[in-house]
Scaffold this motif. Structure first.
Motif, short mmCIF file in Angstrom:
data_model
loop_
_atom_site.label_atom_id
_atom_site.label_comp_id
_atom_site.label_asym_id
_atom_site.label_seq_id
_atom_site.Cartn_x
_atom_site.Cartn_y
_atom_site.Cartn_z
N GLN A 23 7.71 14.43 -13.67
CA GLN A 23 6.98 13.18 -13.92
C GLN A 23 7.51 12.01 -13.11
O GLN A 23 6.98 10.90 -13.20
N THR A 24 8.55 12.23 -12.32
CA THR A 24 9.19 11.11 -11.61
C THR A 24 9.28 11.36 -10.11
O THR A 24 10.23 10.93 -9.46
N GLU A 25 8.28 12.04 -9.56
CA GLU A 25 8.31 12.34 -8.13
C GLU A 25 8.37 11.06 -7.29
O GLU A 25 9.06 10.99 -6.28
N GLY A 26 7.62 10.04 -7.72
CA GLY A 26 7.62 8.78 -6.98
C GLY A 26 8.98 8.11 -6.99
O GLY A 26 9.49 7.67 -5.96
N TYR A 27 9.58 8.02 -8.19
CA TYR A 27 10.91 7.43 -8.30
C TYR A 27 11.91 8.19 -7.43
O TYR A 27 12.72 7.60 -6.70
N ARG A 28 11.88 9.51 -7.49
CA ARG A 28 12.86 10.30 -6.76
C ARG A 28 12.68 10.16 -5.25
O ARG A 28 13.65 10.21 -4.49
N LYS A 29 11.44 9.98 -4.81
CA LYS A 29 11.23 9.74 -3.38
C LYS A 29 11.82 8.39 -2.98
O LYS A 29 12.48 8.27 -1.94
N LYS A 31 0.83 -1.21 0.00
CA LYS A 31 0.00 0.00 0.00
C LYS A 31 0.86 1.26 0.00
O LYS A 31 0.61 2.21 -0.74
N GLU A 32 1.90 1.27 0.85
CA GLU A 32 2.78 2.44 0.94
C GLU A 32 3.52 2.65 -0.37
O GLU A 32 3.64 3.78 -0.86
N LEU A 33 4.00 1.57 -0.94
CA LEU A 33 4.75 1.68 -2.19
C LEU A 33 3.85 2.17 -3.33
O LEU A 33 4.24 3.01 -4.14
N LYS A 34 2.63 1.66 -3.38
CA LYS A 34 1.69 2.09 -4.42
C LYS A 34 1.42 3.59 -4.30
O LYS A 34 1.33 4.31 -5.30
N LYS A 35 1.32 4.07 -3.06
CA LYS A 35 1.07 5.49 -2.84
C LYS A 35 2.24 6.33 -3.35
O LYS A 35 2.04 7.38 -3.96
N ILE A 36 3.45 5.85 -3.14
CA ILE A 36 4.64 6.59 -3.57
C ILE A 36 4.76 6.60 -5.09
O ILE A 36 4.91 7.64 -5.72
N VAL A 37 4.70 5.40 -5.70
CA VAL A 37 4.95 5.33 -7.15
C VAL A 37 3.80 5.93 -7.95
O VAL A 37 3.98 6.28 -9.12
N SER A 38 2.64 6.08 -7.32
CA SER A 38 1.53 6.73 -8.02
C SER A 38 1.81 8.20 -8.28
O SER A 38 1.11 8.84 -9.08
N LYS A 39 2.83 8.73 -7.64
CA LYS A 39 3.23 10.12 -7.90
C LYS A 39 3.96 10.24 -9.24
O LYS A 39 4.13 11.35 -9.76
N ASN A 40 4.42 9.11 -9.79
CA ASN A 40 5.00 9.14 -11.14
C ASN A 40 3.89 9.37 -12.17
O ASN A 40 2.75 8.92 -11.97
N LYS A 41 4.22 10.05 -13.24
CA LYS A 41 3.25 10.29 -14.31
C LYS A 41 3.65 9.49 -15.54
O LYS A 41 4.79 9.57 -16.00
N SER A 97 20.06 0.71 -13.23
CA SER A 97 18.92 -0.22 -13.32
C SER A 97 17.83 0.21 -12.35
O SER A 97 17.54 -0.46 -11.36
N ALA A 98 17.21 1.35 -12.67
CA ALA A 98 16.33 2.04 -11.72
C ALA A 98 15.16 1.21 -11.24
O ALA A 98 14.80 1.24 -10.06
N SER A 99 14.53 0.46 -12.14
CA SER A 99 13.26 -0.18 -11.78
C SER A 99 13.41 -1.29 -10.75
O SER A 99 12.44 -1.65 -10.09
N ILE A 100 14.61 -1.83 -10.59
CA ILE A 100 14.75 -2.95 -9.64
C ILE A 100 15.31 -2.52 -8.29
O ILE A 100 15.37 -3.35 -7.38
N VAL A 101 15.70 -1.25 -8.14
CA VAL A 101 16.15 -0.84 -6.80
C VAL A 101 14.99 -0.82 -5.83
O VAL A 101 15.18 -0.83 -4.61
N THR A 159 6.97 -4.90 -12.11
CA THR A 159 6.27 -4.76 -13.39
C THR A 159 5.05 -3.84 -13.31
O THR A 159 4.28 -3.76 -14.28
N TRP A 160 4.87 -3.15 -12.18
CA TRP A 160 3.82 -2.13 -12.14
C TRP A 160 4.10 -1.07 -13.21
O TRP A 160 5.24 -0.62 -13.36
N PRO A 161 3.09 -0.62 -13.94
CA PRO A 161 3.31 0.42 -14.97
C PRO A 161 3.97 1.68 -14.42
O PRO A 161 4.76 2.33 -15.12
N GLU A 162 3.64 2.03 -13.16
CA GLU A 162 4.21 3.25 -12.57
C GLU A 162 5.72 3.19 -12.45
O GLU A 162 6.40 4.22 -12.32
N LEU A 163 6.28 1.97 -12.47
CA LEU A 163 7.73 1.80 -12.41
C LEU A 163 8.31 1.38 -13.76
O LEU A 163 9.41 1.79 -14.12
#
Length: 972
Positions: free
Chosen positions: A554-560, A82-92, A771-775, A539-543
């Motif tokens: 567009q990458t607020e979630g990633y940067r957080k 739930k917490e992760l979904k909230k963070i990555v949802s900030k990505n556009k 390799s950003a998506s797997i960190v 494999t979530w689209p947000e990532l």
């Protein structure tokens, strides 16, 4: 039915109240293998009453952590999601037409579900034990064949880390093989992707290569140049025939690298037909999600004459003990450990999981399907270009494949970008009046309509796409069209329905041993739980659907996520800052050493180029040091495997004026907490050097001690070891570096995007955060364990290693021990004596373990003739006991050979591993029984893993090198 005589008291309710409110899905009990009772049994077996006493004796008191770490309270698995979904949802998630070697594509669901999301594929180890990695290696042979066919070259390796790294490796290879008459200059076409140029410049500087950037049309070849690189199609989209340019370079003895687009090569003349010497690139658009930059599989293809100079891994075809084809790693696969500072490269990994995915993409679509995709992309591009011309724009890049550069006369790039943002579209601005657009496999007619409206200032068009489609749809000139066939092997022409593809994938998976089968107790490799909760979000689209060069907003979630993970890793290591960019441990080593080099140079200490490295060090250490411009001086070890402090101090003083760094692994590569580590670090600092700590053994440090507190100035962290990113069958890896405050300004940067507080533009990977998506996997691991969970895991890793060592030491001597006879998180078992008494060698023991369903521990590293065992904290006592019992059974078999009960030449060890076909075949001419061969222990009857081939002949494979798909009839 009995009735309680009284109600529960309030005090009894209160005592359990907090516990009952805790989440039921806490992660620690999922991550560690043994419960409290089993832990106590293991402690009793090694003579300790509790974990604290064991750790007190194993870890030197002067480096023990004296405080809690500032890490978040652990989340349960559900709360984590739930917490992760909230963070990555900030990505556009915008539609990105930025290009630059990164394109949206479609991952076929049958491949995503059954490989990318399947632990049977992603938890396997590097295929050093060929007999239990045949499925993976067949997929990699497919990858090599795919690359050689599409590029028109003679040989290809099993992948590199990304396109930029592959280009830098190619440049270095050509530099190493150049004639003495060739100069040290290397030409880079100005149309090469800018991130590739960054990595090339980084690699060139320390080893004295002069990089010259310019137009390939104006370049005058001379003997000053040993090589050149061009982009095909160019970064601006234009397609050139480089045949004449390559010929002119060859006339002066220089060689050419072509950085190519694999999808374009299905319709374009291949570089091999232009006589290119090396072809590099990325297989990203063959089904690999963008992932904000990675991981993706780079490729490297070259001529046969360079096969022994080629970096990375090469899969070859040999034969097994029954004369049947068997795949294996060929030639210089682990040359870092053999040649050390003379190695061609420090690359000791590949992007196996990603190479497998892209090869399966080619298998699933086949040559016709790939050409259809490429043709559709090109026709969409011509449709778009025709519409632009109808709107009055000029196309600057002709001929093109999928990328066009557009001249703006009445409007600025900034205005077009704003119109695009209104439609949630990303384009690439080149200058105030030039913009670039790259289309891809996902582009639809609706997308083309939207793009044309953007260039019409978001107003409706005065024409229809149907009108445009009547115009010219193919602009590739005939001279640049591909005429040659590719992917003609049956494997690329047989599995085009989902049913057949699924069965092919499953058939290969069944040939591989992974963590889904049993423990993989490889020393220095830390093969522990890769939890489903950690893996699920990848494999979530947000990532997965974010281009690496999208705008920052567009990458607020990633940067957080990055910010939190960097902060946590700083806390765990004690360092000031962390860079997540290095996309492998080898690249982390390299980046750390470059930080040290650049720091010395900033102080006008250019002469500090001596790097001390213990002889026990991992083989990539000296190779990395040479790449970073250092001169390696070896430091001896004593008879107990520890660094010879007297020799180190002597050499530190001897080279005091030129001392740049020490590379040290802690605990040592020999699996021991060296008591003298603080003294060693102080000696280096006193003589003007910096301490680089190899983080390969960080799994014994987390929560108990910290590299910075010990005295290190920089340390790379293998997120694919300690922090649970899976090995993927030999990649992906992630190797970020932590640095002390004085080295922070020298962390890697990126010229295309802001990725930290420093202003550096030197880069070690193509993407800003590697390799950003797997960190996110490591982020989840730390978030679910917290400080106490991490520390307990480390204690369990040390306990498990000591339990294995204690139970096996009477049969297999433990080579090195520390304080009170203890080891750290791994131990080295000495097998060298058996060769003299029984003729049994370490390889026989490794292969016999396969018959018990286990992957061998690390063989003959760091000491030839030994096995290095690292059980990790994730394995249960029950699994450890199965491994131990298997080893003890092998010890008895060795005794039976020594006593004559088993024949010295024809015994279960020498003939291992035994396939099902060998055991059930009509012919059995061995003096031991089939049952002893296949079921040496009773529990194997219910959980037997059968290798698909017998022992593979390594020598035959090197003498008869075949590294592409063999005819299907050879299997039957």
């Amino acid at each position: 039915m009995s009735v309680p005589t009284q109600s529960p008291t309030s005090s009894s309710i209160d005592s359990n109240y907090e516990e009952t409110l805790e989440p039921s899905d806490t992660f620690l009990r999922r991550h560690v293998g043994s419960n409290a009772d089993r832990i106590q049994e293991m402690l009793q077996a090694i003579g300790y009453k509790d974990l604290e006493s064991l750790i007190g004796d194993a870890v030197p008191a002067n480096i023990r952590l004296q405080k809690s770490l500032d890490l978040p309270k652990p989340l349960g698995e559900y709360a984590l999601q739930k917490e992760l979904k909230k963070i990555v949802s900030k990505n556009k998630i915008f539609r990105s037409y930025i290009g630059l070697g990164y394109n949206s594509c479609i991952t076929p669901p049958v491949i995503q579900r059954n490989i990318l999301e399947n632990p049977g594929w992603y938890t396997a180890y590097t295929p050093y034990q060929a007999e239990i990695a045949q499925g993976r290696m067949e997929a990699l042979i497919n990858f090599q064949t795919m690359v050689t066919d599409l590029t028109g070259m003679e040989i290809a390796n099993a992948s590199l880390l990304d396109e930029g790294t592959a280009a830098a490796e190619a440049m270095t290879m050509l530099f190493n093989v150049k004639s003495e008459s060739q100069g040290k200059s290397f030409f880079v076409s100005q149309s090469v992707h800018p991130q590739t140029l960054d990595v090339i410049k980084t690699r060139a500087l320390p080893i004295g290569i002069n990089v010259v950037v310019g137009s390939f049309k104006k370049m005058v070849p001379s003997t000053d140049f040993f090589g050149a690189i061009v982009q095909y199609p160019s970064s601006d989209g234009t397609i050139y025939d480089f045949s004449e340019f390559i010929s002119k370079l060859h006339d002066v003895g220089a060689k050419t690298i072509v950085a190519a687009d694999l999808l374009a090569l299905t319709v374009l003349k291949p570089p091999g037909e232009m006589n290119a010497d090396v072809v590099v690139g990325s297989s990203q658009r063959f089904g690999l999600p963008l992932g904000f930059g990675g991981p993706h599989a780079g490729f490297f293809a070259t001529k046969e004459e360079y096969k022994r100079s080629m970096p990375g891994r090469l899969i070859g075809v040999s034969k097994d003990s029954q004369g049947k084809p068997g795949y294996r790693l060929s030639l210089q696969t682990r040359e870092q450990h053999i040649r050390r500072d003379k190695a061609t490269s420090n690359i000791c990994t590949a992007q196996v999981l990603l190479a497998v995915l892209s090869s399966m993409y080619a298998v699933y679509h086949g040559p016709k399907g790939l050409k259809q995709i490429a043709s559709r992309v090109h026709r969409m591009t011509t449709l778009f270009a025709t519409g632009l011309e109808k709107l009055g724009y000029k196309i600057l890049s002709k001929p093109y494949f999928d990328t066009i550069r557009i001249e703006l006369s009445k409007i600025t790039s900034a205005e077009i970008i704003r119109y695009a943002e209104d439609k949630e579209i990303n384009l690439r601005s080149i200058s105030q009046h030039v913009i670039s657009v790259s289309l891809d496999e996902t582009t639809t007619l609706s997308d083309v309509q939207d793009l044309l409206e953007v260039f019409n200032e978001n107003k409706s068009l005065h024409f229809s796409l149907a009108d445009l489609s009547k115009k010219e749809e193919w602009v590739i000139p005939e001279i640049l069209e591909r005429k040659s066939d590719y992917l003609t092997h049956p494997v690329f022409n047989s599995f085009h329905t989902e049913t057949e593809m699924l069965r092919y994938i499953r058939r290969l998976e069944a040939k591989d041993l992974s963590l889904t089968t049993s423990m993989i107790a490889l020393g220095s490799c830390t093969m522990k739980l890769n939890a489903s909760t950690e893996m699920y979000p990848v494999t979530w689209p947000e990532l997965s659907n974010i281009h690496p060069f999208v705008p920052e907003n567009q990458t607020e979630g990633y940067r957080k996520l990055f910010g939190q993970l960097e902060k946590w890793l700083c806390e765990i290591t004690g360092f000031s800052e962390v860079s997540l960019q290095p996309n492998a441990g080898s690249q982390g080593e390299y980046a750390g050493l470059l930080a040290i080099r650049n720091y010395h140079q900033s102080r006008n200490d250019n002469h500090r180029n001596i790097c001390l490295i213990p002889i026990s060090a991992h083989g990539t250490n000296p190779a990395s040091a040479v790449m970073a411009g250092f001169q390696v001086v070896a430091v001896n070890c004593d008879e107990n495997g520890n660094i010879d402090v007297a020799d180190l101090k002597k050499k530190a003083v001897e080279h005091k004026n030129d001392l740049g760094a020490l590379m040290v692994t802690y605990p040592s590569t020999h699996g021991v907490f060296e008591e003298s580590i603080v003294e060693i670090c102080n000696a280096i600092h006193e003589n003007g050097g910096q301490v680089y700590m190899d983080g390969a053994n960080m799994n014994a440090q987390v929560g108990l001690t910290r590299p910075a507190d010990i005295g290190a100035d920089v340390c790379h962290l293998n997120l694919h070891k300690t922090f649970c990113i899976p090995h993927g069958g030999g990649g992906p890896g992630v190797g970020p570096i932590g640095v002390a405050e004085h080295l922070a300004p020298f962390l890697p940067g990126h010229s295309l995007i802001e990725n930290g507080s420093n202003n550096s533009q030197w880069a070690v990977s193509s993407a800003p955060w590697g390799s950003a998506s797997i960190v996110v996997i490591s982020w989840a691991y730390i978030a679910m364990l917290g400080f106490e969970g991490l520390r307990h895991s480390t204690k369990l890793a040390i306990l498990n290693a000591n339990y294995v060592a204690k139970r096996l030491e009477t049969s297999f001597p433990v080579l090195y021990k520390g304080n009170k006879g203890l080891v750290a998180h791994e131990c080295i078992l000495d097998m060298r004596g058996f060769k003299k008494t029984s003729g049994i060698e370490v390889e026989d023991i490794a292969k016999r373990l396969i018959d018990f369903g286990f992957h061998s521990p690390t063989m003959s590293f760091p000491v030839p003739g030994t096995l290095m065992v690292e059980p990790t904290e994730s394995e249960s006592k029950e699994e450890l006991d199965r491994f131990i019992d298997s080893m003890l059974c092998i010890a008895q078999e060795i005794k039976d050979v020594e006593s004559g009960v088993l024949d010295k030449a024809d015994n279960p060890l020498k003939n291992s591993p035994h396939t099902a076909e060998m055991v059930i075949g009509d012919s059995w001419n061995h003096p031991y029984s089939r049952e002893r061969a296949a079921y040496p222990l009773a529990w194997l009857r219910s959980r037997k893993f059968w290798p698909s081939v017998g022992r593979v002949d390594n020598v035959y494979g090197d003498r008869n090198l075949i590294c592409s798909c063999i005819p299907m009839e050879q299997y039957t």
